[in-house]
Design a protein around this motif. Structure first.
Motif, PDB file in Angstrom:
ATOM      1  N   PRO A 215       0.824  -1.214   0.000  1.00  0.00           N
ATOM      2  CA  PRO A 215       0.000   0.000   0.000  1.00  0.00           C
ATOM      3  C   PRO A 215       0.863   1.271   0.000  1.00  0.00           C
ATOM      4  O   PRO A 215       1.864   1.360   0.721  1.00  0.00           O
ATOM      5  CB  PRO A 215      -0.796  -0.106   1.309  1.00  0.00           C
ATOM      6  CG  PRO A 215      -0.731  -1.545   1.688  1.00  0.00           C
ATOM      7  CD  PRO A 215       0.599  -2.025   1.206  1.00  0.00           C
ATOM      8  N   THR A 216       0.478   2.235  -0.826  1.00  0.00           N
ATOM      9  CA  THR A 216       1.086   3.567  -0.769  1.00  0.00           C
ATOM     10  C   THR A 216       0.095   4.491  -0.074  1.00  0.00           C
ATOM     11  O   THR A 216      -1.114   4.383  -0.277  1.00  0.00           O
ATOM     12  CB  THR A 216       1.425   4.106  -2.161  1.00  0.00           C
ATOM     13  OG1 THR A 216       0.243   4.136  -2.966  1.00  0.00           O
ATOM     14  CG2 THR A 216       2.474   3.249  -2.838  1.00  0.00           C
ATOM     15  N   VAL A 217       0.605   5.370   0.761  1.00  0.00           N
ATOM     16  CA  VAL A 217      -0.265   6.255   1.527  1.00  0.00           C
ATOM     17  C   VAL A 217       0.100   7.712   1.281  1.00  0.00           C
ATOM     18  O   VAL A 217       1.278   8.048   1.089  1.00  0.00           O
ATOM     19  CB  VAL A 217      -0.194   5.946   3.040  1.00  0.00           C
ATOM     20  CG1 VAL A 217      -0.770   4.581   3.333  1.00  0.00           C
ATOM     21  CG2 VAL A 217       1.235   6.045   3.554  1.00  0.00           C
ATOM     22  N   GLU A 218      -0.907   8.549   1.259  1.00  0.00           N
ATOM     23  CA  GLU A 218      -0.730   9.995   1.180  1.00  0.00           C
ATOM     24  C   GLU A 218      -1.053  10.572   2.551  1.00  0.00           C
ATOM     25  O   GLU A 218      -2.114  10.277   3.120  1.00  0.00           O
ATOM     26  CB  GLU A 218      -1.623  10.600   0.102  1.00  0.00           C
ATOM     27  CG  GLU A 218      -1.323  10.069  -1.291  1.00  0.00           C
ATOM     28  CD  GLU A 218      -2.202  10.660  -2.366  1.00  0.00           C
ATOM     29  OE1 GLU A 218      -3.050  11.514  -2.011  1.00  0.00           O
ATOM     30  OE2 GLU A 218      -2.051  10.288  -3.537  1.00  0.00           O
ATOM     31  N   LEU A 219      -0.158  11.382   3.078  1.00  0.00           N
ATOM     32  CA  LEU A 219      -0.248  11.844   4.463  1.00  0.00           C
ATOM     33  C   LEU A 219      -0.256  13.354   4.540  1.00  0.00           C
ATOM     34  O   LEU A 219       0.046  14.062   3.565  1.00  0.00           O
ATOM     35  CB  LEU A 219       0.945  11.317   5.268  1.00  0.00           C
ATOM     36  CG  LEU A 219       1.252   9.815   5.183  1.00  0.00           C
ATOM     37  CD1 LEU A 219       2.559   9.512   5.899  1.00  0.00           C
ATOM     38  CD2 LEU A 219       0.108   9.003   5.776  1.00  0.00           C
ATOM     39  N   ALA A 228       5.425   1.905   6.679  1.00  0.00           N
ATOM     40  CA  ALA A 228       5.765   2.999   5.783  1.00  0.00           C
ATOM     41  C   ALA A 228       5.055   2.827   4.443  1.00  0.00           C
ATOM     42  O   ALA A 228       4.643   1.728   4.069  1.00  0.00           O
ATOM     43  CB  ALA A 228       7.280   3.047   5.573  1.00  0.00           C
ATOM     44  N   SER A 229       4.922   3.927   3.720  1.00  0.00           N
ATOM     45  CA  SER A 229       4.346   3.868   2.389  1.00  0.00           C
ATOM     46  C   SER A 229       5.191   2.964   1.498  1.00  0.00           C
ATOM     47  O   SER A 229       6.413   3.084   1.440  1.00  0.00           O
ATOM     48  CB  SER A 229       4.286   5.270   1.783  1.00  0.00           C
ATOM     49  OG  SER A 229       3.682   5.248   0.508  1.00  0.00           O
ATOM     50  N   PHE A 247      -8.028  -6.000  12.565  1.00  0.00           N
ATOM     51  CA  PHE A 247      -7.539  -4.964  11.657  1.00  0.00           C
ATOM     52  C   PHE A 247      -6.014  -4.960  11.562  1.00  0.00           C
ATOM     53  O   PHE A 247      -5.311  -5.323  12.515  1.00  0.00           O
ATOM     54  CB  PHE A 247      -7.981  -3.581  12.137  1.00  0.00           C
ATOM     55  CG  PHE A 247      -9.464  -3.336  12.038  1.00  0.00           C
ATOM     56  CD1 PHE A 247     -10.036  -2.999  10.831  1.00  0.00           C
ATOM     57  CD2 PHE A 247     -10.275  -3.421  13.159  1.00  0.00           C
ATOM     58  CE1 PHE A 247     -11.399  -2.750  10.730  1.00  0.00           C
ATOM     59  CE2 PHE A 247     -11.634  -3.179  13.079  1.00  0.00           C
ATOM     60  CZ  PHE A 247     -12.200  -2.851  11.856  1.00  0.00           C
ATOM     61  N   VAL A 248      -5.529  -4.512  10.408  1.00  0.00           N
ATOM     62  CA  VAL A 248      -4.150  -4.044  10.299  1.00  0.00           C
ATOM     63  C   VAL A 248      -4.160  -2.584  10.716  1.00  0.00           C
ATOM     64  O   VAL A 248      -5.022  -1.809  10.278  1.00  0.00           O
ATOM     65  CB  VAL A 248      -3.623  -4.193   8.853  1.00  0.00           C
ATOM     66  CG1 VAL A 248      -2.320  -3.421   8.680  1.00  0.00           C
ATOM     67  CG2 VAL A 248      -3.414  -5.658   8.519  1.00  0.00           C
ATOM     68  N   VAL A 249      -3.235  -2.180  11.569  1.00  0.00           N
ATOM     69  CA  VAL A 249      -3.232  -0.818  12.111  1.00  0.00           C
ATOM     70  C   VAL A 249      -2.077  -0.019  11.514  1.00  0.00           C
ATOM     71  O   VAL A 249      -0.922  -0.453  11.537  1.00  0.00           O
ATOM     72  CB  VAL A 249      -3.112  -0.833  13.649  1.00  0.00           C
ATOM     73  CG1 VAL A 249      -3.080   0.597  14.194  1.00  0.00           C
ATOM     74  CG2 VAL A 249      -4.281  -1.614  14.256  1.00  0.00           C
ATOM     75  N   TYR A 250      -2.415   1.138  10.943  1.00  0.00           N
ATOM     76  CA  TYR A 250      -1.423   2.110  10.497  1.00  0.00           C
ATOM     77  C   TYR A 250      -1.362   3.234  11.522  1.00  0.00           C
ATOM     78  O   TYR A 250      -2.401   3.778  11.919  1.00  0.00           O
ATOM     79  CB  TYR A 250      -1.797   2.692   9.135  1.00  0.00           C
ATOM     80  CG  TYR A 250      -1.229   1.939   7.955  1.00  0.00           C
ATOM     81  CD1 TYR A 250      -0.255   2.503   7.143  1.00  0.00           C
ATOM     82  CD2 TYR A 250      -1.670   0.653   7.663  1.00  0.00           C
ATOM     83  CE1 TYR A 250       0.265   1.803   6.053  1.00  0.00           C
ATOM     84  CE2 TYR A 250      -1.162  -0.056   6.584  1.00  0.00           C
ATOM     85  CZ  TYR A 250      -0.193   0.531   5.781  1.00  0.00           C
ATOM     86  OH  TYR A 250       0.324  -0.151   4.712  1.00  0.00           O
ATOM     87  N   THR A 251      -0.161   3.587  11.962  1.00  0.00           N
ATOM     88  CA  THR A 251       0.034   4.685  12.908  1.00  0.00           C
ATOM     89  C   THR A 251       0.698   5.847  12.174  1.00  0.00           C
ATOM     90  O   THR A 251       1.754   5.664  11.556  1.00  0.00           O
ATOM     91  CB  THR A 251       0.908   4.254  14.094  1.00  0.00           C
ATOM     92  OG1 THR A 251       0.285   3.148  14.753  1.00  0.00           O
ATOM     93  CG2 THR A 251       1.071   5.404  15.080  1.00  0.00           C
ATOM     94  N   ILE A 252       0.073   7.015  12.251  1.00  0.00           N
ATOM     95  CA  ILE A 252       0.578   8.210  11.567  1.00  0.00           C
ATOM     96  C   ILE A 252       1.079   9.196  12.623  1.00  0.00           C
ATOM     97  O   ILE A 252       0.343   9.568  13.544  1.00  0.00           O
ATOM     98  CB  ILE A 252      -0.512   8.889  10.719  1.00  0.00           C
ATOM     99  CG1 ILE A 252      -1.249   7.849   9.864  1.00  0.00           C
ATOM    100  CG2 ILE A 252       0.093   9.991   9.854  1.00  0.00           C
ATOM    101  CD1 ILE A 252      -0.359   7.058   8.929  1.00  0.00           C
TER     102      ILE A 252
END
Length: 519
Positions: A215-219, A228-229, A247-252
C-alpha cells in the motif's frame, strides 16, 4: 478610530491563515518530490517574527502570527484567508473582508532561494485590489502585501516568518496496486461523522496469505507512517467480520512528532454469494451501536440510517430495521421493517439531512457508508460481479403496516401526510449495471435513472401471509459483454417507495433461501 480599526484588521489577517479550508493546509504527498519542486519544499506553516503595516502615515508592529502556504502544482503555491468581519454593521469602521484566495502563485528561483509575486487579485471588499510579493530563503518567508480600496486607501503589510513543522497526523489516501484488488481502500465513517475504519475489496477466491500487497499512503505534509508507504503488509487475517475484525493498524505521526493517530484497515472478499440462507449474523461496523447486526458475507443494511436517527434525536425509540428472523423458511431468515421516525427539519441545511417521517428498511448486496449530507447516497448498491446473472430465486412473506405516509417532496422528507387510500407494498429487485472501474457504484438516488443499468428485474407485492417462492428473471436492456466490468445489486425493501420517504410504519418483509443463478 479608523486607524485603530485598520490596525485590528491587519492583525487579524495575519497575512493568510487557511482555517476556512482544512484541505488547503495539508496537500497530500506520498514521497518527497524532486528537489526542483519548490512548492513541496515551501508548503506548511510559518510563524512570524515581525509583522508591520503602514496606513495613512501610521506604522505599527505586531508579533506571533502564523501563515499557511500550500502546494497548488509544480512550482506553484496557494494562499488563502479566512472570512473576516470587523466592527459592527452600520457603524463607523465596519468592514467585511471575506475569503481572499491567491491561487497558483508561481515560484521562481531554485534550491534555497525562491521568489513569488501576484498582482491585482480581487478581494470581497468591493472594488479593492491587492498585490503580494516575497521571497522564501531556506525556511524564512519575507514579503509584502499591498491592499488598495476603491477609495484609494492603501494598506501595506510587511512580514518576516520562520517555517515551523506541521502538527497534522492525517492519512489522506491509501492506494494498493495489485490485480486482486477490485475496489481501492475507502474511508468508512460512524453515524457521528467521525472516521472509523478503511476497507478495500479483493477478488473472490483470493488466498490473501499468498498475496504481497504494497500500500502507498498519502499523508499530512511531513507526517510519517508505520508501516511505511510502499512497505509489504500482511492482510491475511484482516478480513471484515464486523466487530470481530482483526484490523491491520497504520500509525501516523505528525511532522513535529507531537501527535499520532491510528487507522484500522481491513478487506472484504467477493466470495460465493450464490446461496444465502441468512443463518449467520455479525455485529455491524462502524461501532457506534451494539444492537445492529447484518448477515455475514457481502450483504449490507440500512440499519446505520436508523441508528443515526436514534443517536441524534428522541424521535425514534425502536431497534434495528433489519434483523434476524427466527422462523424462516428453513432456520433463520432476514426481516426488513419500515419505521415511523416522526420527521424533523434539518438543523444544518446543506450539511445534515432532515429526519424523515418514514424510514424504510433495506437489505442489499453492496455497502452502506453514511453520507450525512444526502442519506440516499449512503446506499452503495451492488458488488463486483464476474458472471452473467440470469435470475434470483428465494422465498418471502410480507405484512404491510396499517398507516401509510406519503411524502410529496424528497427535499422535505420531514413532511409527510397520512394517505388512508394507500396500502404499502414491498419491493424485491435485481439490477446489473456497468462501471468503468469498481470504485464506481450507483446509490439510492441514481440507481433508478442511470443509463448504466444493463439488466433489471423487480417484484412488488402486498400482503403475503405465508412464505411464497419468488423468481426475479433479469430483463437485459443491453448486451452483456464479458470484457466489461459490472456490479450486481440484489435489493430487498420493506416499502417499495422507501427511496421517496413514503411507506407504512411497521411494514415487514421476510426473505430466506435466496439464490443467485447465472447463465
Amino acid at each position: 478610530m479608523k486607524n485603530l480599526f485598520l490596525f485590528t484588521l491587519i492583525c487579524t489577517i495575519g497575512l493568510f491563515s487557511a482555517c476556512s479550508d482544512d484541505d488547503d493546509n495539508n496537500q497530500p504527498t506520498i514521497d518527497p518530490p524532486m528537489q526542483e519542486d519548490g512548492a513541496y519544499r515551501v508548503e506548511g506553516e510559518y510563524n512570524a517574527t515581525t509583522i508591520a503595516f503602514t496606513s495613512m502615515g501610521v506604522k505599527d508592529t505586531i508579533v506571533d502570527k502564523t501563515y499557511h502556504l500550500s502546494k497548488a502544482g509544480d512550482l506553484l503555491i496557494k494562499i488563502k484567508t479566512p472570512f473576516i468581519v470587523m466592527g459592527e454593521k452600520d457603524k463607523e469602521g465596519y468592514l467585511s473582508l471575506g475569503n481572499i484566495t491567491i491561487d497558483s502563485i508561481p515560484l521562481t528561483g531554485s534550491a534555497e532561494n525562491y521568489s513569488f509575486k501576484a498582482n491585482d487579485f480581487t478581494t470581497s471588499i468591493e472594488g479593492a485590489k491587492a498585490n503580494i510579493q516575497g521571497t522564501i530563503q531556506g525556511k524564512v518567508l519575507t514579503g509584502q502585501l499591498v491592499l488598495t480600496t476603491k477609495e484609494k486607501v492603501t494598506l501595506t503589510l510587511s512580514f518576516d516568518a520562520q517555517q515551523i513543522k506541521n502538527n497534522e497526523n492525517q492519512l489522506l489516501k491509501m492506494t494498493i496496486d495489485n490485480k486482486v484488488i477490485t475496489q481501492q481502500p475507502t474511508f468508512v465513517y460512524k453515524a457521528s461523522g467521525d472516521f472509523d475504519y478503511i476497507t478495500f475489496h479483493v477478488k473472490p477466491g483470493t488466498d490473501m496469505s499468498k498475496v504481497e500487497l504494497f500500500p502507498t499512503v498519502e499523508l499530512s505534509k511531513g507526517a510519517i507512517s508505520n508501516p511505511a508507504s510502499g512497505e509489504i503488509v500482511d492482510f491475511s487475517n484482516a478480513i471484515y467480520k464486523g466487530k470481530n475484525t482483526k484490523f491491520v493498524v497504520y500509525t501516523i505521526v505528525s511532522e513535529d512528532s507531537t501527535s499520532k493517530r491510528s487507522y484500522n484497515i481491513c478487506y472484504k472478499q467477493g466470495g460465493d454469494v450464490s446461496k444465502n440462507s441468512f443463518e449467520n449474523w455479525i455485529l455491524e461496523l462502524p461501532n457506534d451501536f451494539d444492537y445492529l447486526y447484518k448477515p455475514t458475507g457481502l450483504w449490507a443494511t440500512s440499519n446505520h440510517g436508523i441508528g443515526m436517527v436514534k443517536k441524534i434525536s428522541t424521535l425514534y425509540d425502536g431497534g434495528a430495521i433489519v434483523l434476524p428472523y427466527a422462523a424462516g423458511k428453513n432456520g433463520k431468515a432476514a426481516q426488513i421493517i419500515t419505521a415511523y421516525t416522526t420527521g424533523q427539519a434539518s438543523f444544518a441545511p446543506g450539511q445534515f439531512p432532515a429526519i424523515p417521517v418514514i424510514t424504510s428498511g433495506s437489505l442489499f448486496l453492496g455497502d452502506f457508508i453514511i453520507d450525512v449530507s444526502n442519506t440516499l447516497n449512503s446506499t452503495q448498491f451492488g458488488i463486483p460481479y464476474y458472471e452473467k446473472p440470469k435470475s434470483v430465486k428465494g422465498y418471502f412473506k410480507y405484512t404491510p403496516g396499517e398507516k401509510y405516509y406519503y411524502c410529496p417532496d424528497l427535499k422535505n422528507s420531514h413532511i409527510a401526510s397520512l394517505d388512508p387510500n394507500k396500502t404499502d407494498e414491498c419491493a424485491l429487485s435485481a439490477i446489473l449495471y456497468e462501471v468503468d472501474n469498481y470504485e464506481n457504484y450507483l446509490n439510492g438516488e441514481t440507481i433508478s435513472k442511470s443509463d448504466k443499468v444493463v439488466a433489471f428485474a423487480q417484484l412488488c407485492s402486498g400482503t403475503q401471509d405465508v412464505f411464497k417462492e419468488f423468481e426475479l428473471k433479469l430483463d437485459y436492456k443491453k448486451a452483456y459483454d464479458p470484457a466489461k466490468k459490472y456490479r450486481f445489486a440484489v435489493i430487498f425493501s420493506s416499502s417499495k417507495d422507501g427511496d421517496k420517504f413514503s411507506g407504512a410504519d411497521g411494514s415487514s418483509l421476510v426473505v430466506d433461501e435466496v439464490e443467485l443463478i447465472n447463465e
